[in-house]
Design a protein around this motif. Structure first.
Motif, PDB file in Angstrom:
ATOM      1  N   HIS A 296       0.843  -1.191   0.000  1.00  0.00           N
ATOM      2  CA  HIS A 296       0.000   0.000   0.000  1.00  0.00           C
ATOM      3  C   HIS A 296       0.876   1.238   0.000  1.00  0.00           C
TER       4      HIS A 296
ATOM      5  N   LYS B 166      -2.701   4.466  -9.286  1.00  0.00           N
ATOM      6  CA  LYS B 166      -3.095   3.308  -8.496  1.00  0.00           C
ATOM      7  C   LYS B 166      -4.588   3.326  -8.265  1.00  0.00           C
TER       8      LYS B 166
ATOM      9  N   ASN C 115      -7.543   1.317  -6.088  1.00  0.00           N
ATOM     10  CA  ASN C 115      -7.967   0.334  -5.098  1.00  0.00           C
ATOM     11  C   ASN C 115      -9.428   0.028  -5.379  1.00  0.00           C
TER      12      ASN C 115
ATOM     13  N   MET D 296      -1.349   0.465 -11.342  1.00  0.00           N
ATOM     14  CA  MET D 296      -1.251  -0.522 -10.273  1.00  0.00           C
ATOM     15  C   MET D 296      -2.671  -0.733  -9.759  1.00  0.00           C
TER      16      MET D 296
ATOM     17  N   GLU E  36      -4.903  -2.525  -6.697  1.00  0.00           N
ATOM     18  CA  GLU E  36      -4.795  -3.107  -5.365  1.00  0.00           C
ATOM     19  C   GLU E  36      -6.177  -3.500  -4.875  1.00  0.00           C
TER      20      GLU E  36
ATOM     21  N   ASP F 158      -8.252  -6.512  -1.925  1.00  0.00           N
ATOM     22  CA  ASP F 158      -8.044  -7.404  -0.786  1.00  0.00           C
ATOM     23  C   ASP F 158      -8.577  -8.813  -1.028  1.00  0.00           C
TER      24      ASP F 158
ATOM     25  N   ILE G  90      -6.664 -11.756  -7.303  1.00  0.00           N
ATOM     26  CA  ILE G  90      -5.333 -11.300  -7.709  1.00  0.00           C
ATOM     27  C   ILE G  90      -4.522 -12.448  -8.293  1.00  0.00           C
TER      28      ILE G  90
ATOM     29  N   ILE H 167      -0.775  -5.942 -10.379  1.00  0.00           N
ATOM     30  CA  ILE H 167      -1.908  -6.145  -9.475  1.00  0.00           C
ATOM     31  C   ILE H 167      -1.362  -6.712  -8.177  1.00  0.00           C
ATOM     32  N   HIS H 168      -1.829  -6.163  -7.058  1.00  0.00           N
ATOM     33  CA  HIS H 168      -1.265  -6.504  -5.761  1.00  0.00           C
ATOM     34  C   HIS H 168      -2.357  -6.700  -4.723  1.00  0.00           C
ATOM     35  N   TYR H 169      -2.022  -7.542  -3.745  1.00  0.00           N
ATOM     36  CA  TYR H 169      -2.880  -7.739  -2.578  1.00  0.00           C
ATOM     37  C   TYR H 169      -2.620  -6.605  -1.585  1.00  0.00           C
ATOM     38  N   ILE H 170      -3.678  -6.123  -0.987  1.00  0.00           N
ATOM     39  CA  ILE H 170      -3.576  -5.134   0.085  1.00  0.00           C
ATOM     40  C   ILE H 170      -4.507  -5.581   1.208  1.00  0.00           C
TER      41      ILE H 170
ATOM     42  N   ASN I  30      -7.650  -0.721   2.824  1.00  0.00           N
ATOM     43  CA  ASN I  30      -8.538  -0.565   1.674  1.00  0.00           C
ATOM     44  C   ASN I  30      -9.868   0.064   2.091  1.00  0.00           C
TER      45      ASN I  30
END
Length: 156
Positions: free
Chosen positions: A2, A11, A13, A76, A78, A80, A85, A117-120, A125
């Motif tokens: 994050h 980015k 979310n 990007m 993000e 959860d 993902i 792509i990323h986990y947050i 979030n």
């Protein structure tokens, strides 16, 4: 991962809120620039089977499509939902409803110059979560450019 995106990146979310009683998914997306400033936000609701994984995939597709509509090329994402993902990151395909939405995400992202792509964690979030919850109360899509809904004011 994050925080603020690297220079020249944006980015987004995303979050999906599920209303099982009304078979509705609320989608919230917040887009920031590399300075951390909000450049756009999206709230929409969809009548859909109240499947949380499908809802998260639909929200990720909403974020990807929103980027595309904004004309952004270095992005990007993000969220959860680790399952969504990982599905976007892998080449495997599925003909399930969620798998077909993942396929659509990959098609949208294939047209973007650079993406990741990323986990947050859910605790990071909260703005997208608040937008998704608000979306459940809306009958139409709301897009805000360089401003935001009052429902997230207290989170900024």
């Amino acid at each position: 991962m994050h925080g603020i995106p690297p220079p020249d990146f944006y980015k987004a979310n995303w979050y999906a809120a599920v209303d099982k009683e009304n078979s509705k998914i609320g989608v919230g997306v917040i887009v920031r620039d590399s300075g951390g400033l909000i450049i756009a936000s999206l709230c929409s609701s969809i009548s859909l089977s109240p499947d949380p994984l499908l809802g998260e995939a639909v929200a990720a597709l909403g974020a990807s499509s929103f980027y595309s509509e904004l004309g952004l090329n270095q992005i990007m994402l993000e969220g959860d939902s680790l399952a969504v993902i990982q599905a976007v990151q892998h080449k495997d395909e599925s003909w399930s409803p969620t798998g077909l939405v993942i396929r659509d995400i990959k098609i949208v992202l294939s047209k973007v110059q650079t993406w990741s792509i990323h986990y947050i964690s859910r605790k990071f979030n909260v703005i997208a979560h608040a937008l998704a919850k608000f979306a459940l109360t809306c009958s139409e899509e709301h897009i805000f450019m360089e401003e935001y809904l009052p429902c997230i004011q207290y989170l900024l």
